[in-house]
Design an enzyme around this catalytic site. Structure first.
Site, PDB file in Angstrom:
ATOM      1  N   PHE A 115      -3.154   4.917 -10.894  1.00  0.00           N
ATOM      2  CA  PHE A 115      -2.399   5.763  -9.980  1.00  0.00           C
ATOM      3  C   PHE A 115      -3.345   6.657  -9.175  1.00  0.00           C
ATOM      4  O   PHE A 115      -4.558   6.601  -9.305  1.00  0.00           O
ATOM      5  CB  PHE A 115      -1.385   6.597 -10.761  1.00  0.00           C
ATOM      6  CG  PHE A 115      -0.090   5.877 -11.080  1.00  0.00           C
ATOM      7  CD1 PHE A 115      -0.006   4.493 -11.063  1.00  0.00           C
ATOM      8  CD2 PHE A 115       1.050   6.588 -11.419  1.00  0.00           C
ATOM      9  CE1 PHE A 115       1.181   3.829 -11.359  1.00  0.00           C
ATOM     10  CE2 PHE A 115       2.243   5.945 -11.718  1.00  0.00           C
ATOM     11  CZ  PHE A 115       2.315   4.565 -11.696  1.00  0.00           C
ATOM     12  N   TRP A 117       9.550   6.897   0.825  1.00  0.00           N
ATOM     13  CA  TRP A 117      10.016   6.145  -0.333  1.00  0.00           C
ATOM     14  C   TRP A 117      11.476   5.722  -0.220  1.00  0.00           C
ATOM     15  O   TRP A 117      11.925   4.833  -0.955  1.00  0.00           O
ATOM     16  CB  TRP A 117       9.802   6.954  -1.608  1.00  0.00           C
ATOM     17  CG  TRP A 117       8.412   6.827  -2.155  1.00  0.00           C
ATOM     18  CD1 TRP A 117       7.458   7.801  -2.230  1.00  0.00           C
ATOM     19  CD2 TRP A 117       7.812   5.654  -2.719  1.00  0.00           C
ATOM     20  NE1 TRP A 117       6.301   7.309  -2.789  1.00  0.00           N
ATOM     21  CE2 TRP A 117       6.498   5.989  -3.100  1.00  0.00           C
ATOM     22  CE3 TRP A 117       8.254   4.350  -2.926  1.00  0.00           C
ATOM     23  CZ2 TRP A 117       5.628   5.076  -3.684  1.00  0.00           C
ATOM     24  CZ3 TRP A 117       7.386   3.437  -3.518  1.00  0.00           C
ATOM     25  CH2 TRP A 117       6.092   3.803  -3.892  1.00  0.00           C
ATOM     26  N   ARG A 120      -0.033  13.618 -13.139  1.00  0.00           N
ATOM     27  CA  ARG A 120      -0.756  12.666 -12.297  1.00  0.00           C
ATOM     28  C   ARG A 120      -1.330  13.289 -11.020  1.00  0.00           C
ATOM     29  O   ARG A 120      -1.085  14.432 -10.691  1.00  0.00           O
ATOM     30  CB  ARG A 120       0.168  11.512 -11.930  1.00  0.00           C
ATOM     31  CG  ARG A 120       1.452  11.891 -11.199  1.00  0.00           C
ATOM     32  CD  ARG A 120       2.283  10.632 -10.959  1.00  0.00           C
ATOM     33  NE  ARG A 120       3.566  10.899 -10.323  1.00  0.00           N
ATOM     34  CZ  ARG A 120       4.688  11.173 -10.985  1.00  0.00           C
ATOM     35  NH1 ARG A 120       4.684  11.234 -12.307  1.00  0.00           N
ATOM     36  NH2 ARG A 120       5.817  11.391 -10.328  1.00  0.00           N
ATOM     37  N   ASP A 121      -2.101  12.437 -10.332  1.00  0.00           N
ATOM     38  CA  ASP A 121      -2.601  12.665  -8.980  1.00  0.00           C
ATOM     39  C   ASP A 121      -3.646  13.779  -8.907  1.00  0.00           C
ATOM     40  O   ASP A 121      -3.507  14.739  -8.145  1.00  0.00           O
ATOM     41  CB  ASP A 121      -1.449  12.975  -8.020  1.00  0.00           C
ATOM     42  CG  ASP A 121      -0.329  11.961  -8.073  1.00  0.00           C
ATOM     43  OD1 ASP A 121      -0.580  10.841  -8.547  1.00  0.00           O
ATOM     44  OD2 ASP A 121       0.792  12.285  -7.654  1.00  0.00           O
ATOM     45  N   GLU A 146       4.190  15.985  -6.381  1.00  0.00           N
ATOM     46  CA  GLU A 146       3.188  14.926  -6.454  1.00  0.00           C
ATOM     47  C   GLU A 146       1.999  15.285  -5.565  1.00  0.00           C
ATOM     48  O   GLU A 146       2.085  16.158  -4.702  1.00  0.00           O
ATOM     49  CB  GLU A 146       3.772  13.580  -6.002  1.00  0.00           C
ATOM     50  CG  GLU A 146       4.849  13.028  -6.910  1.00  0.00           C
ATOM     51  CD  GLU A 146       5.206  11.590  -6.578  1.00  0.00           C
ATOM     52  OE1 GLU A 146       5.206  10.780  -7.513  1.00  0.00           O
ATOM     53  OE2 GLU A 146       5.470  11.273  -5.408  1.00  0.00           O
ATOM     54  N   MET A 193       0.846  -1.194   0.000  1.00  0.00           N
ATOM     55  CA  MET A 193       0.000   0.000   0.000  1.00  0.00           C
ATOM     56  C   MET A 193       0.880   1.242   0.000  1.00  0.00           C
ATOM     57  O   MET A 193       1.892   1.298   0.693  1.00  0.00           O
ATOM     58  CB  MET A 193      -0.903   0.012   1.239  1.00  0.00           C
ATOM     59  CG  MET A 193      -1.766   1.268   1.359  1.00  0.00           C
ATOM     60  SD  MET A 193      -2.849   1.237   2.823  1.00  0.00           S
ATOM     61  CE  MET A 193      -1.655   1.527   4.138  1.00  0.00           C
ATOM     62  N   ASN A 194       0.455   2.278  -0.792  1.00  0.00           N
ATOM     63  CA  ASN A 194       1.041   3.601  -0.597  1.00  0.00           C
ATOM     64  C   ASN A 194      -0.057   4.654  -0.548  1.00  0.00           C
ATOM     65  O   ASN A 194      -0.933   4.552   0.313  1.00  0.00           O
ATOM     66  CB  ASN A 194       2.189   3.890  -1.572  1.00  0.00           C
ATOM     67  CG  ASN A 194       1.892   3.775  -3.039  1.00  0.00           C
ATOM     68  OD1 ASN A 194       1.729   2.671  -3.556  1.00  0.00           O
ATOM     69  ND2 ASN A 194       1.865   4.888  -3.741  1.00  0.00           N
ATOM     70  N   ASP A 195      -0.045   5.669  -1.389  1.00  0.00           N
ATOM     71  CA  ASP A 195      -0.873   6.862  -1.204  1.00  0.00           C
ATOM     72  C   ASP A 195      -2.345   6.586  -0.882  1.00  0.00           C
ATOM     73  O   ASP A 195      -2.966   5.715  -1.499  1.00  0.00           O
ATOM     74  CB  ASP A 195      -0.893   7.716  -2.483  1.00  0.00           C
ATOM     75  CG  ASP A 195       0.469   8.068  -3.002  1.00  0.00           C
ATOM     76  OD1 ASP A 195       1.459   7.743  -2.340  1.00  0.00           O
ATOM     77  OD2 ASP A 195       0.538   8.673  -4.086  1.00  0.00           O
TER      78      ASP A 195
END
Length: 555
Positions: free
Chosen positions: A113, A334, A181-182, A238, A51-53
């Site tokens: 993403f 990270w 992105r994001d 990001e 898992m990340n964001d």
């Protein structure tokens, strides 16, 4: 989100004694003791995998559910494709039910993403009919990363956010970029008779730019402005986010005596790599948004969390009180996230926090505006039948410290410390004139967290290096010793204040009632959890503890 180089608020609710994990259609509840190496109890973790964001945070007003999505690789405990949005649901932001993968990229060589969720009450997208309650018209706005391309896609849910249909004419926004992105999307009400519209903040990561787009329907987007080369740039931007935040009082740059509004806009920008402590960090800017442009009130770079493990902050869409701003972050970095020693899962989320803007006295002669953070937990359930230990009005001597032995330690607890430095003319001759708290393992006290304050340096410190876990010794990016400015809460009485939550392998520290925060992971051996707290100082009578209260959570 994974970078790619082209080169204290009590909420009513359910007891948090079990984190209910559901995965792959299996509704069997899995307790937090099922897994190895001290899985956190009140910080969300996936049942298995990577898992990340945090993604797509929203509140379902019909079912009174909080929805959390997250970057998820169910096939391994490292980042990799295909990458999905995992999904978890909570009634109280403390106890979560994990539903596993929810939204996918459509092919094994791609990633869904990071992105956000909106509730399309008025069906501007045309995706819904009367069979879907307006409060559950969930639309995900997310980045498809495939090959050299990153573009913005939308998907919609007809069942309250559990499954999704992809829009047939995706992508809705493509600028022919490999680092775009994001998206974080919100509804902006029109002014002066103008219609409201959707606003997207999205990162063009490696040109250090946040782009602002508008849309009437979530499908057709128009570029309005950009926010470029501001603050701490690191290697790339990001996970941007823009939200209106309430405040008690704000210092404005004009020093005007005119009355101020009751809120200001805050733009969040995460950067990785290149944070000041190494790796990942989230910064924010306070300012104004007029529907097209964001303008900061000053040129300051402000960091949301001064620890090593707090990244990719996202705020919830549609809180019950629309003025409340709640958010959650990925509690890792990270630099070492893919090597962290947990199994069968890897990574946890931070606690949910409520944000407000407040005046903050960085010294006796000035004040500044900061984003204040308060942990949001179901304290009624966590404190029920929990054991509390207290020390009051204790002046620490060099010969005799204080010791608290926890009964039946669970590894999850809160503490609140108020202390004063008494002063001494010759204390500068001491190599390290500290007040230290040692949080020791119940099965092996050679594993411990050391935290406290040192007056010559004027800072609070954390030492997370005392453990037998090889990762901690071998990974040099897992910084053992960290420091953060611990502001005086009252310059007249010289009182310092810190509130902390320790949850198996993560510690969150809130200084000066949340004006400064530091989040850090740590790792003890399996089943070795905090069981004893020792308070010491090498300097006689330099510190007085006004109060120190420890409560074990009922988990």
């Amino acid at each position: 989100m994974k970078f790619a180089y082209s080169l204290l608020l009590p909420l009513a609710g359910v007891s948090a004694s079990v984190i209910n994990y559901k995965r792959d259609g299996d509704s069997k509840a899995i307790t937090n003791t099922t897994f190895s190496l001290n899985r956190p109890s009140v910080h969300f973790t996936p049942s298995h995998g990577w898992m990340n964001d945090p993604n797509g945070l929203w509140y379902d007003a019909k079912e009174e559910d909080w929805h959390l999505y997250y970057q998820y690789n169910p096939a391994a405990t490292i980042w990799g494709t295909p990458l999905y949005w995992g999904h978890a649901v909570s009634k109280d932001l403390t106890s979560w039910t994990d539903y596993g993968a929810s939204l996918g990229p459509g092919s094994d060589d791609a990633g869904a993403f990071s992105g956000s969720m909106v509730i399309d009450y008025n069906n501007t997208s045309g995706f819904f009919n009367s069979s879907v309650d307006p409060r559950q018209r969930a639309v995900a706005v997310w980045t498809l990363s495939k090959g050299p391309s990153q573009a913005q896609h939308i998907s919609y849910s007809l069942d309250g956010g559990y499954t999704f249909e992809h829009y047939t004419d995706n992508a809705v926004l493509d600028i022919n970029s490999s680092n775009f992105r994001d998206p974080k999307v919100f509804w902006h009400e029109g002014e002066n008779g103008e219609d409201g519209r959707w606003i997207m903040a999205v990162a063009e990561s490696q040109v250090f730019s946040v782009l602002f787009y508008s849309s009437p329907n979530l499908k057709n987007w128009t570029l309005e402005s950009n926010f470029t080369h501001h603050g701490w740039t690191g290697t790339q931007y990001e996970c941007p986010g823009l939200v209106k935040v309430p405040y008690d009082s704000v210092v404005d740059s004009s020093n005007s005596s005119d009355s101020k509004p009751d809120s200001a806009w805050v733009l969040f920008v995460s950067i990785n790599p290149g944070g000041p402590l190494g790796g990942s960090v989230t910064q924010y800017f306070v300012g104004d948004f007029n529907g097209t442009h964001f303008t900061p009130i000053d040129g300051q770079t402000r960091f949301l969390d001064m620890g090593k493990d707090y990244y990719a902050l996202q705020t919830f869409f549609n809180t019950p009180n629309e003025k409340d701003v709640y958010g959650i972050a990925w509690a890792s970095n990270w630099q070492y996230a893919q090597q962290a020693p947990t199994d069968p899962w890897r990574s946890s989320m931070s606690l949910v926090r409520q944000f407000t803007l407040k005046d903050f006295s960085t010294n006796p002669n000035s004040a500044d505006v900061v984003l204040n953070s308060q942990p949001v937990l179901n304290y009624d359930a966590l404190r029920k039948n929990g054991t509390t230990y207290s020390i009051t009005n204790y002046t620490v001597t060099s010969e005799n410290g204080k010791k608290i032995k926890l009964d039946n330690p669970s590894g999850s607890l809160e503490f609140h410390l108020e202390y004063v430095f008494n002063g001494s003319p010759d204390i500068k001759s001491n190599v390290f004139a500290d007040l230290s708290l040692y949080f020791k393992g119940n099965n092996d006290d050679n594993e411990y967290l050391r935290l406290g304050y040192e007056t010559n340096g004027g800072a609070f410190f954390l030492d997370r290096g005392h453990t037998k876990i090889p990762f901690v010794k071998e990974n040099l990016f897992f910084t053992h010793q960290l420091a953060v400015t611990n502001p005086v809460s009252n310059y007249t009485t010289n009182v310092f204040d810190v509130y902390g939550v320790i949850d198996k392998n993560i510690i969150e520290l809130y200084f000066d009632n949340g004006n400064v925060v530091s989040t850090n992971t740590f790792f003890f051996s399996t089943n070795n959890v905090i069981g004893e707290i020792d308070i010491k100082s090498p300097y006689d009578k330099a510190y007085t503890i006004n109060s120190f209260n420890v409560t074990q959570f009922n988990v």
